[in-house]
Design a protein around this motif. Structure first.
Motif, PDB file in Angstrom:
ATOM      1  N   ARG A 148       0.845  -1.206   0.000  1.00 17.03           N
ATOM      2  CA  ARG A 148       0.000   0.000   0.000  1.00 17.03           C
ATOM      3  C   ARG A 148       0.878   1.253   0.000  1.00 17.03           C
ATOM      4  O   ARG A 148       0.614   2.204  -0.714  1.00 17.03           O
ATOM      5  CB  ARG A 148      -0.927  -0.022   1.224  1.00 17.03           C
ATOM      6  CG  ARG A 148      -1.740   1.235   1.430  1.00 17.03           C
ATOM      7  CD  ARG A 148      -2.726   1.548   0.344  1.00 17.03           C
ATOM      8  NE  ARG A 148      -3.727   0.535   0.224  1.00 17.03           N
ATOM      9  CZ  ARG A 148      -4.454   0.357  -0.867  1.00 17.03           C
ATOM     10  NH1 ARG A 148      -4.287   1.126  -1.914  1.00 17.03           N
ATOM     11  NH2 ARG A 148      -5.351  -0.591  -0.924  1.00 17.03           N
ATOM     12  N   PHE A 149       1.928   1.254   0.816  1.00 18.91           N
ATOM     13  CA  PHE A 149       2.807   2.421   0.892  1.00 18.91           C
ATOM     14  C   PHE A 149       3.500   2.656  -0.456  1.00 18.91           C
ATOM     15  O   PHE A 149       3.544   3.770  -0.957  1.00 18.91           O
ATOM     16  CB  PHE A 149       3.853   2.222   1.997  1.00 18.91           C
ATOM     17  CG  PHE A 149       4.735   3.425   2.199  1.00 18.91           C
ATOM     18  CD1 PHE A 149       4.310   4.477   2.988  1.00 18.91           C
ATOM     19  CD2 PHE A 149       5.971   3.503   1.581  1.00 18.91           C
ATOM     20  CE1 PHE A 149       5.113   5.601   3.174  1.00 18.91           C
ATOM     21  CE2 PHE A 149       6.778   4.610   1.752  1.00 18.91           C
ATOM     22  CZ  PHE A 149       6.349   5.664   2.548  1.00 18.91           C
ATOM     23  N   SER A 150       4.053   1.608  -1.042  1.00 21.36           N
ATOM     24  CA  SER A 150       4.782   1.735  -2.303  1.00 21.36           C
ATOM     25  C   SER A 150       3.858   2.063  -3.464  1.00 21.36           C
ATOM     26  O   SER A 150       4.177   2.900  -4.295  1.00 21.36           O
ATOM     27  CB  SER A 150       5.530   0.430  -2.614  1.00 21.36           C
ATOM     28  OG  SER A 150       6.480   0.153  -1.628  1.00 21.36           O
ATOM     29  N   GLY A 151       2.740   1.373  -3.534  1.00 21.02           N
ATOM     30  CA  GLY A 151       1.838   1.527  -4.668  1.00 21.02           C
ATOM     31  C   GLY A 151       0.816   2.635  -4.534  1.00 21.02           C
ATOM     32  O   GLY A 151       0.227   3.050  -5.515  1.00 21.02           O
ATOM     33  N   ALA A 152       0.583   3.062  -3.306  1.00 20.13           N
ATOM     34  CA  ALA A 152      -0.417   4.103  -3.029  1.00 20.13           C
ATOM     35  C   ALA A 152      -1.726   3.805  -3.765  1.00 20.13           C
ATOM     36  O   ALA A 152      -2.245   2.705  -3.647  1.00 20.13           O
ATOM     37  CB  ALA A 152       0.148   5.473  -3.369  1.00 20.13           C
ATOM     38  N   ASP A 153      -2.210   4.732  -4.554  1.00 22.82           N
ATOM     39  CA  ASP A 153      -3.510   4.573  -5.208  1.00 22.82           C
ATOM     40  C   ASP A 153      -3.482   3.627  -6.402  1.00 22.82           C
ATOM     41  O   ASP A 153      -4.517   3.332  -6.984  1.00 22.82           O
ATOM     42  CB  ASP A 153      -4.052   5.919  -5.646  1.00 22.82           C
ATOM     43  CG  ASP A 153      -4.435   6.800  -4.481  1.00 22.82           C
ATOM     44  OD1 ASP A 153      -4.684   6.251  -3.387  1.00 22.82           O
ATOM     45  OD2 ASP A 153      -4.492   8.031  -4.653  1.00 22.82           O
ATOM     46  N   THR A 154      -2.300   3.165  -6.830  1.00 24.70           N
ATOM     47  CA  THR A 154      -2.253   2.248  -7.971  1.00 24.70           C
ATOM     48  C   THR A 154      -2.571   0.820  -7.566  1.00 24.70           C
ATOM     49  O   THR A 154      -2.780  -0.018  -8.430  1.00 24.70           O
ATOM     50  CB  THR A 154      -0.865   2.263  -8.645  1.00 24.70           C
ATOM     51  OG1 THR A 154       0.105   1.750  -7.740  1.00 24.70           O
ATOM     52  CG2 THR A 154      -0.485   3.650  -9.109  1.00 24.70           C
ATOM     53  N   VAL A 155      -2.618   0.543  -6.265  1.00 20.69           N
ATOM     54  CA  VAL A 155      -2.867  -0.813  -5.780  1.00 20.69           C
ATOM     55  C   VAL A 155      -4.308  -0.933  -5.312  1.00 20.69           C
ATOM     56  O   VAL A 155      -4.768  -0.130  -4.514  1.00 20.69           O
ATOM     57  CB  VAL A 155      -1.891  -1.166  -4.630  1.00 20.69           C
ATOM     58  CG1 VAL A 155      -2.157  -2.557  -4.117  1.00 20.69           C
ATOM     59  CG2 VAL A 155      -0.461  -1.031  -5.100  1.00 20.69           C
ATOM     60  N   ARG A 156      -5.002  -1.945  -5.815  1.00 21.95           N
ATOM     61  CA  ARG A 156      -6.402  -2.180  -5.431  1.00 21.95           C
ATOM     62  C   ARG A 156      -6.536  -3.544  -4.823  1.00 21.95           C
ATOM     63  O   ARG A 156      -6.034  -4.487  -5.254  1.00 21.95           O
ATOM     64  CB  ARG A 156      -7.320  -2.100  -6.642  1.00 21.95           C
ATOM     65  CG  ARG A 156      -7.298  -0.778  -7.301  1.00 21.95           C
ATOM     66  CD  ARG A 156      -8.287   0.163  -6.641  1.00 21.95           C
ATOM     67  NE  ARG A 156      -8.279   1.429  -7.348  1.00 21.95           N
ATOM     68  CZ  ARG A 156      -7.990   2.580  -6.781  1.00 21.95           C
ATOM     69  NH1 ARG A 156      -7.680   2.641  -5.530  1.00 21.95           N
ATOM     70  NH2 ARG A 156      -8.021   3.673  -7.459  1.00 21.95           N
TER      71      ARG A 156
END
Length: 156
Positions: A148-156
């Motif tokens: 979540r930290f690395s991907g922020a909003d790109t991770v679902r």
């Protein structure tokens, strides 16, 4: 005060976005991509079961998955895909060179990190997340703190 966190990340000089290669889809509508180590803890078996479930629900021509990587669980996961009856929907590349990675990730519709939650996984930065982001891919992954930290909003 004596600790500095240095984040893990890929070398962007290794990659270039290419023209998609439709033949990598093996005539499927969507191409899923996995890149990384294939150890028992990395969730490749979960990915195989997901491919089987998607095929059962939507048909055999909806998805093809390319699994790039090797590791101690590689032979087991290839055998598991055969046992699950999905070998026609999965391409195993083994250890992938930069050319293969660029070709597949430039063509993929979705990138996956099937690593399930564990204390170690929750605190480990998976380089694959940033590699997927380099190719502007949507990412499906378990809810892990570092992902979540690395991907922020790109991770679902």
């Amino acid at each position: 005060d004596d600790v500095i966190v240095i984040r893990n990340s890929p070398d962007p000089a290794r990659f270039s976005v290419r023209q998609p290669e439709p033949e990598l889809r093996k005539s499927a509508k969507y191409l899923l991509a996995f890149l990384g180590e294939i150890g028992r803890q990395d969730g490749a078996d979960i990915l195989i079961r997901a491919v089987k479930t998607i095929r059962a629900a939507l048909g055999p021509d909806i998805v093809h998955c390319v699994i790039m990587g090797a590791g101690p669980y590689y032979d087991d996961i290839v055998a598991y895909a055969k046992d699950q009856g999905v070998t026609d929907s999965v391409t195993f590349t083994g250890r992938a060179d930069n050319e293969t990675i660029c070709r597949v990730l430039s063509t993929a519709d979705i990138a996956v990190d099937p690593c399930p939650g564990s204390p170690h996984a929750n605190l480990s930065t998976a380089t694959k997340i940033m590699e997927y982001m380099f190719f502007s891919l949507p990412i499906v992954a378990f809810e892990l703190h570092e992902t979540r930290f690395s991907g922020a909003d790109t991770v679902r």
